[in-house]
Design a protein around this motif. Structure first.
Motif, PDB file in Angstrom:
ATOM      1  N   GLU A 153       9.111  94.664  16.534  1.00 46.74           N
ATOM      2  CA  GLU A 153      10.023  93.600  16.144  1.00 46.74           C
ATOM      3  C   GLU A 153      11.334  94.210  15.643  1.00 46.74           C
ATOM      4  O   GLU A 153      11.477  95.431  15.558  1.00 46.74           O
ATOM      5  CB  GLU A 153       9.374  92.708  15.087  1.00 46.74           C
ATOM      6  N   ILE A 154      12.284  93.349  15.290  1.00 46.26           N
ATOM      7  CA  ILE A 154      13.618  93.802  14.908  1.00 46.26           C
ATOM      8  C   ILE A 154      13.571  94.771  13.729  1.00 46.26           C
ATOM      9  O   ILE A 154      14.314  95.759  13.698  1.00 46.26           O
ATOM     10  CB  ILE A 154      14.513  92.581  14.602  1.00 46.26           C
ATOM     11  N   LYS A 186       8.962  92.594  21.164  1.00 48.51           N
ATOM     12  CA  LYS A 186       9.578  91.274  21.226  1.00 48.51           C
ATOM     13  C   LYS A 186      10.931  91.359  21.936  1.00 48.51           C
ATOM     14  O   LYS A 186      11.642  92.361  21.814  1.00 48.51           O
ATOM     15  CB  LYS A 186       9.771  90.720  19.820  1.00 48.51           C
ATOM     16  N   GLN A 188      13.822  90.045  21.348  1.00 51.21           N
ATOM     17  CA  GLN A 188      14.959  90.273  20.454  1.00 51.21           C
ATOM     18  C   GLN A 188      15.034  91.734  20.029  1.00 51.21           C
ATOM     19  O   GLN A 188      16.120  92.317  19.933  1.00 51.21           O
ATOM     20  CB  GLN A 188      14.863  89.376  19.213  1.00 51.21           C
ATOM     21  N   THR A 191      16.338  93.824  22.960  1.00 49.04           N
ATOM     22  CA  THR A 191      17.780  93.650  23.127  1.00 49.04           C
ATOM     23  C   THR A 191      18.549  94.475  22.101  1.00 49.04           C
ATOM     24  O   THR A 191      19.532  95.157  22.433  1.00 49.04           O
ATOM     25  CB  THR A 191      18.157  92.167  22.989  1.00 49.04           C
TER      26      THR A 191
END
Length: 219
Positions: A153-154, A186, A188, A191
């Motif tokens: 995750e971020i 994920k 996000q 990216t």
């Protein structure tokens, strides 16, 4: 543990009152003193229960379970279909499979997962803000910092970014590339990683353990 299957009714007497009418149920008496009443549905959750510490008294086809607050579970047994006791011993506890520590060990053992010609420098490479999971060298000899998560995750990308900022201050290591590795990444997070020049790598836990041979697949 004692397991009793019986046609019974159950009454809870305490802060509130509750009643289960006569029906076949599973009664569990655990070694810690707890008593649980289960039906054949409802998944893992009991219909009613009494948490330990409590006292169980059996008399004339009736169980009276009393806890330290004086609340009672009164179980009236009409017909006992099964009654058995089993010594389970001390449970070793849940050992989670595929956690980050396992992934780190496996990736270190199979560093070629990063690509041909990669070699391991060390696991838990120290920085001023904590250790990066793996430091490796690519075929050209450049340093590569790998941060491993079970779910990418971020927050994990941000963590790796901070490690890279510190590692790139070391003239013996710089330039240091980053690889964000996880069983699932994920969108996000992917990216953000790509925006920061960090490579993303999806880890196949079973394949690294040798349990999934892609050559044996039909498609």
């Amino acid at each position: 543990m004692r397991l009793v299957i019986a046609r019974c009714s159950v009454d809870y007497i305490g802060r509130l009152t509750a009643h289960l009418p006569m029906a076949p149920r599973l009664l569990m008496v655990k070694n810690d003193g707890s008593v649980l009443v289960h039906a054949d549905g409802g998944s893992y959750k009991p219909l009613n229960w009494m948490s330990p510490p409590c006292r169980l008294v059996e008399a004339d086809g009736q169980w009276t379970v009393t806890n330290k607050a004086g609340e009672q579970l009164v179980i009236t047994l009409e017909d006992v279909l099964h009654d058995s006791s089993h010594e389970l011993g001390i449970d070793p506890g849940l050992v989670k499979d595929g956690v980050e520590a396992h992934l780190q060990v496996l990736l270190a053992e199979h560093i070629e997962t990063l690509g041909d010609g990669y070699r391991l420098v060390r696991r838990e490479y120290p920085t001023a803000i904590g250790p990066v999971d793996i430091l490796a060298r690519d075929p050209a000899g450049s340093a590569v910092a790998v941060e491993i998560k079970r779910r990418g995750e971020i927050d994990g990308v941000e963590q790796l970014t901070r490690y890279l900022e510190l590692l790139n201050r070391d003239p013996l290591l710089a330039p240091v590339r980053g690889v964000f590795a996880a069983q699932e990444i994920k969108p996000q997070a992917r990216t953000l990683a790509q925006d920061r020049g960090i490579e993303c790598l999806v880890l196949d836990y079973n394949a690294m353990r040798g349990l999934d041979n892609s050559a044996d697949r039909l498609f």
